[in-house]
Motif scaffolding. Structure first.
Motif, PDB file in Angstrom:
ATOM      1  N   ALA A  27       7.647  -1.858   4.038  1.00  0.00           N
ATOM      2  CA  ALA A  27       6.323  -2.419   3.874  1.00  0.00           C
ATOM      3  C   ALA A  27       6.320  -3.898   4.315  1.00  0.00           C
ATOM      4  CB  ALA A  27       6.092  -2.139   2.263  1.00  0.00           C
ATOM      5  N   MET A  28       7.728  -4.461   3.891  1.00  0.00           N
ATOM      6  CA  MET A  28       7.635  -5.903   3.985  1.00  0.00           C
ATOM      7  C   MET A  28       8.306  -6.614   5.322  1.00  0.00           C
ATOM      8  SD  MET A  28       6.243  -7.062   1.100  1.00  0.00           S
ATOM      9  CE  MET A  28       6.437  -8.711   1.387  1.00  0.00           C
ATOM     10  N   GLY A  29       8.762  -5.573   5.908  1.00  0.00           N
ATOM     11  CA  GLY A  29       9.245  -5.934   7.545  1.00  0.00           C
ATOM     12  C   GLY A  29      10.440  -6.728   7.374  1.00  0.00           C
ATOM     13  N   LEU A  30      11.173  -6.830   6.323  1.00  0.00           N
ATOM     14  CA  LEU A  30      12.727  -7.604   6.113  1.00  0.00           C
ATOM     15  C   LEU A  30      13.351  -6.919   6.911  1.00  0.00           C
ATOM     16  CD1 LEU A  30      12.154  -9.022   2.741  1.00  0.00           C
ATOM     17  CD2 LEU A  30      11.383 -10.199   4.806  1.00  0.00           C
ATOM     18  N   LEU A  98      -0.154  -3.892   3.522  1.00  0.00           N
ATOM     19  CA  LEU A  98      -0.079  -3.260   2.305  1.00  0.00           C
ATOM     20  C   LEU A  98      -0.702  -2.267   2.059  1.00  0.00           C
ATOM     21  CD1 LEU A  98       0.118  -6.635   0.248  1.00  0.00           C
ATOM     22  CD2 LEU A  98       2.126  -5.494   1.058  1.00  0.00           C
ATOM     23  N   ARG A  99      -1.973  -2.096   2.324  1.00  0.00           N
ATOM     24  CA  ARG A  99      -2.922  -0.980   2.228  1.00  0.00           C
ATOM     25  C   ARG A  99      -2.181   0.113   3.008  1.00  0.00           C
ATOM     26  NH1 ARG A  99      -7.418  -2.774   4.119  1.00  0.00           N
ATOM     27  NH2 ARG A  99      -7.070  -1.988   6.224  1.00  0.00           N
ATOM     28  N   ASP A 100      -1.769   0.140   4.275  1.00  0.00           N
ATOM     29  CA  ASP A 100      -1.262   1.168   5.134  1.00  0.00           C
ATOM     30  C   ASP A 100       0.050   1.765   4.705  1.00  0.00           C
ATOM     31  OD1 ASP A 100      -3.236   0.545   6.641  1.00  0.00           O
ATOM     32  OD2 ASP A 100      -2.085  -0.429   8.474  1.00  0.00           O
ATOM     33  N   HIS A 101       0.534   1.007   3.602  1.00  0.00           N
ATOM     34  CA  HIS A 101       2.122   1.479   3.020  1.00  0.00           C
ATOM     35  C   HIS A 101       1.511   1.876   1.472  1.00  0.00           C
ATOM     36  CE1 HIS A 101       3.968  -0.303   6.418  1.00  0.00           C
ATOM     37  NE2 HIS A 101       5.148   0.449   6.047  1.00  0.00           N
ATOM     38  N   GLY A 102       0.416   1.959   1.147  1.00  0.00           N
ATOM     39  CA  GLY A 102      -0.199   2.679  -0.087  1.00  0.00           C
ATOM     40  C   GLY A 102       0.215   1.689  -1.115  1.00  0.00           C
ATOM     41  N   ILE A 103       0.305   0.366  -1.018  1.00  0.00           N
ATOM     42  CA  ILE A 103       0.617  -0.655  -1.993  1.00  0.00           C
ATOM     43  C   ILE A 103      -0.745  -1.421  -2.422  1.00  0.00           C
ATOM     44  CG2 ILE A 103       1.789  -2.755  -2.322  1.00  0.00           C
ATOM     45  CD1 ILE A 103       3.673  -2.118  -0.141  1.00  0.00           C
ATOM     46  N   PHE A 120       0.996  -8.126  -5.809  1.00  0.00           N
ATOM     47  CA  PHE A 120       1.331  -6.685  -5.836  1.00  0.00           C
ATOM     48  C   PHE A 120       2.675  -6.195  -6.317  1.00  0.00           C
ATOM     49  CE2 PHE A 120       2.379  -8.496  -1.882  1.00  0.00           C
ATOM     50  CZ  PHE A 120       3.547  -8.200  -1.514  1.00  0.00           C
ATOM     51  N   ARG A 121       3.085  -5.220  -6.533  1.00  0.00           N
ATOM     52  CA  ARG A 121       4.428  -4.740  -7.023  1.00  0.00           C
ATOM     53  C   ARG A 121       5.468  -4.212  -6.164  1.00  0.00           C
ATOM     54  NH1 ARG A 121       4.597  -6.669 -12.258  1.00  0.00           N
ATOM     55  NH2 ARG A 121       2.348  -6.964 -13.085  1.00  0.00           N
ATOM     56  N   ASP A 122       6.590  -4.282  -6.279  1.00  0.00           N
ATOM     57  CA  ASP A 122       7.561  -3.491  -5.789  1.00  0.00           C
ATOM     58  C   ASP A 122       7.947  -2.334  -6.437  1.00  0.00           C
ATOM     59  OD1 ASP A 122       9.427  -4.191  -7.635  1.00  0.00           O
ATOM     60  OD2 ASP A 122      10.743  -5.280  -6.286  1.00  0.00           O
ATOM     61  N   PRO A 123       8.750  -1.469  -5.941  1.00  0.00           N
ATOM     62  CA  PRO A 123       9.034  -0.097  -6.768  1.00  0.00           C
ATOM     63  C   PRO A 123       9.688  -0.184  -8.041  1.00  0.00           C
ATOM     64  CG  PRO A 123       9.662   0.063  -4.472  1.00  0.00           C
ATOM     65  CD  PRO A 123       9.311  -1.280  -4.627  1.00  0.00           C
ATOM     66  N   ASP A 124      10.146  -1.386  -8.350  1.00  0.00           N
ATOM     67  CA  ASP A 124      10.883  -1.640  -9.568  1.00  0.00           C
ATOM     68  C   ASP A 124       9.948  -2.502 -10.636  1.00  0.00           C
ATOM     69  OD1 ASP A 124      13.802  -1.149  -9.864  1.00  0.00           O
ATOM     70  OD2 ASP A 124      13.316  -1.789  -7.967  1.00  0.00           O
TER      71      ASP A 124
END
Length: 139
Positions: A27-30, A98-103, A120-124
């Motif tokens: 999602a973040m492309g890192l 973000l929207r494309d990754h369901g965030i 927005f939030r990460d999975p944690d």
């Protein structure tokens, strides 16, 4: 008084490294500099590093090889906040990413200096922010 040059590293503590890596790389492309079972280090732009540590895996002093020294124990809990600096022209692209990754975007702020932030939030559950210039007097 000696001068500080900036914040070099920001650390987040995660419950599941594979899940966190999937989020930050997908999602973040890192792209990671280095990774092992307990941590991942990412280039976060402009000479900064985002460190992900597996919660509970940094409670002992790390003795580095080749007489490089040691890293003292550390850990963190709770929902932490951090912000990524982005160009104003990238804001719409990030919102689409973000929207494309369901965030879900939890908040949006239009700052008096002209900056804009998306939250927005990460999975944690950490609160992440994308911020354009004009948020702070120095940014």
């Amino acid at each position: 008084m000696p001068k500080l040059n900036g914040v070099l590293e920001t650390a987040l503590y995660v419950e599941d490294m594979a899940r966190a890596r999937a989020f930050f790389e997908g999602a973040m492309g890192l792209t990671p500099f280095t990774t092992d079972h307990r941590f991942t280090a990412y280039d976060a732009g402009a000479g900064t590093v985002l460190l992900l540590f597996l919660r509970g895996e940094t409670l002992e002093t790390v003795i580095l090889p080749d007489d490089m020294g040691t890293i003292p124990p550390h850990d963190g809990q709770g929902r932490i906040h951090m912000a990524f600096a982005i160009a104003t022209r990238e804001l719409d692209a990030w919102e689409t990413q973000l929207r494309d990754h369901g965030i879900a975007i939890e908040g949006r702020t239009h700052w008096p200096r002209g900056g804009e932030s998306l939250y927005f939030r990460d999975p944690d559950g950490h609160l992440l922010e994308l911020a354009t210039p004009g948020v702070w007097p120095n940014y």
